[in-house]
Design a protein around this motif. Sequence first.
Motif, short mmCIF file in Angstrom:
data_model
loop_
_atom_site.label_atom_id
_atom_site.label_comp_id
_atom_site.label_asym_id
_atom_site.label_seq_id
_atom_site.Cartn_x
_atom_site.Cartn_y
_atom_site.Cartn_z
N VAL A 162 0.84 -1.20 0.00
CA VAL A 162 0.00 0.00 0.00
C VAL A 162 0.87 1.25 0.00
CG1 VAL A 162 -1.77 1.32 1.22
CG2 VAL A 162 -1.84 -1.19 1.27
N PHE A 163 0.49 2.22 -0.83
CA PHE A 163 1.14 3.54 -0.81
C PHE A 163 0.23 4.50 -0.06
CE2 PHE A 163 2.21 7.74 -2.53
CZ PHE A 163 3.59 7.74 -2.33
N PHE A 164 0.76 5.14 0.99
CA PHE A 164 -0.01 6.03 1.85
C PHE A 164 0.35 7.49 1.57
CE2 PHE A 164 0.35 2.04 4.12
CZ PHE A 164 -0.88 1.87 4.74
N GLN A 165 -0.67 8.33 1.48
CA GLN A 165 -0.50 9.78 1.44
C GLN A 165 -1.31 10.33 2.61
OE1 GLN A 165 -1.62 9.84 -2.91
NE2 GLN A 165 0.04 11.35 -3.01
N VAL A 166 -0.61 10.55 3.71
CA VAL A 166 -1.26 10.83 4.99
C VAL A 166 -1.49 12.33 5.18
CG1 VAL A 166 -1.04 10.63 7.49
CG2 VAL A 166 -0.27 8.76 6.03
N LEU A 167 -2.73 12.67 5.53
CA LEU A 167 -3.08 14.05 5.83
C LEU A 167 -2.50 14.43 7.19
CD1 LEU A 167 -4.90 16.28 4.50
CD2 LEU A 167 -6.66 15.60 6.13
N SER A 189 4.20 10.80 2.86
CA SER A 189 3.82 9.76 1.90
C SER A 189 4.91 8.69 1.87
CB SER A 189 3.60 10.36 0.50
OG SER A 189 4.77 11.00 0.04
N PHE A 190 4.50 7.45 1.80
CA PHE A 190 5.44 6.34 1.88
C PHE A 190 4.77 5.05 1.43
CE2 PHE A 190 3.16 7.02 5.73
CZ PHE A 190 2.78 5.76 6.18
N ASN A 191 5.59 4.05 1.17
CA ASN A 191 5.11 2.76 0.68
C ASN A 191 5.43 1.67 1.69
OD1 ASN A 191 4.04 1.46 -1.96
ND2 ASN A 191 5.73 0.11 -1.40
N VAL A 192 4.47 0.79 1.95
CA VAL A 192 4.67 -0.33 2.87
C VAL A 192 4.29 -1.62 2.16
CG1 VAL A 192 4.11 -1.35 5.11
CG2 VAL A 192 4.10 1.14 4.83
N VAL A 201 9.57 -0.84 4.10
CA VAL A 201 9.07 0.53 4.14
C VAL A 201 9.97 1.42 3.28
CG1 VAL A 201 8.48 2.50 5.60
CG2 VAL A 201 8.26 0.17 6.51
N ILE A 202 9.37 2.20 2.38
CA ILE A 202 10.09 3.15 1.54
C ILE A 202 9.42 4.51 1.68
CG2 ILE A 202 10.90 3.72 -0.77
CD1 ILE A 202 10.48 0.81 -1.55
N VAL A 203 10.21 5.56 1.95
CA VAL A 203 9.66 6.89 2.17
C VAL A 203 9.74 7.72 0.89
CG1 VAL A 203 9.86 9.02 3.51
CG2 VAL A 203 10.30 6.82 4.60
N ALA A 204 8.62 8.37 0.55
CA ALA A 204 8.58 9.28 -0.60
C ALA A 204 8.81 10.72 -0.14
CB ALA A 204 7.26 9.16 -1.34
N THR A 205 8.05 11.16 0.88
CA THR A 205 8.20 12.52 1.41
C THR A 205 8.06 12.48 2.93
OG1 THR A 205 5.83 13.00 1.23
CG2 THR A 205 7.20 13.56 -0.67
N LYS A 222 13.40 8.60 0.00
CA LYS A 222 14.21 7.68 -0.79
C LYS A 222 15.06 6.73 0.07
CE LYS A 222 14.28 10.19 -5.13
NZ LYS A 222 15.08 10.62 -6.30
N GLU A 223 14.64 6.55 1.32
CA GLU A 223 15.28 5.56 2.18
C GLU A 223 14.35 4.39 2.41
OE1 GLU A 223 18.44 8.20 4.81
OE2 GLU A 223 16.54 7.58 5.73
#
Length: 322
Positions: A162-167, A189-192, A201-205, A222-223
Amino acid sequence: MNKELLEKYIIGETNEEENKIIQQWLGQDSRNHAEYLKMKQMWDSLPQALEAPEVDVDQAWAKFRAARANRSADRNDTRDRKTVDIGWNWWAAAAVLLMCSLGFYYFDKSNRQEQNLYSTTSVLKNTLPDGSTVTLNKNSKLAYSSTWMNAARSVKLEQGEVFFQVLKDRAHPFVIASGKSKITVLGTSFNVRRHVDATEVIVATGLVKVSYNNHEIYLHPKEMITVKDSDTTTVSVKQVPDQFYKYYVDREFIFENTSLERVVELLSKAYEQKIVIDVAADKKLLLTATFKQNSLNDILKVIADTFKSKVIIKDSIIHITR
């Protein structure tokens, strides 16, 4: 879309085939998704019963549908009339909805305690009650409590990716449980991705905190880390490009000096096609390219032209060979 089928879906009464039909309908048009959210918000606003009185369920169900229709008619009827009848109609509708809520206690008790989002053969995009958005890759399942906003916005990744874009909401941290790992954020925002015995876990922002077995790690854009459920030592952090999740979120591949082995791994997963590299040395070849909504044939042609290789198909398996 049949409204009764949507209502069954909201309260968890649909079967697997009906779930597929609804998920496909939701993905076809943003207006479909807006209509679904409107109905779901209406259901979620129902008062929750503390006890289970004896109520005729069939009768309550019929009254719920009648109340929905009446409320819609009342809105059209009273646009040009500014009288105190508006307040009275609202309380009458609320009374009917309360009866419905009590009557459905046995049917939706577990559903109110846990809501589920799941995808099967296609990617599913949805909005959580707080406004955060989630994109579920194929064959993924996400669960969250209906009372999640009391202290923290807690969800559980049961399977898939799942890719999350958290408010952003400082008062209510966003917490994801995956295996024995816990991911905590305020707004980012990140991917799990959930493996059989590990969480990736990968972090986008933004900034993400990952907790596991009394350890904590903070990840920046990007980690990436992969934490096994059995890990008791500190896990190393890796730098990764966006292509690890862009392919299903944005239908985009971004390869920056990416090994051909990793390229093939992502293509196989995205297009559900087995692809093998016949020459072992070719697995280490590095590819730099960007593909936006390209077909698999187009991508393979670029790979073949770039590395002077050939692409052949044997027994439904794609071979990159010499």
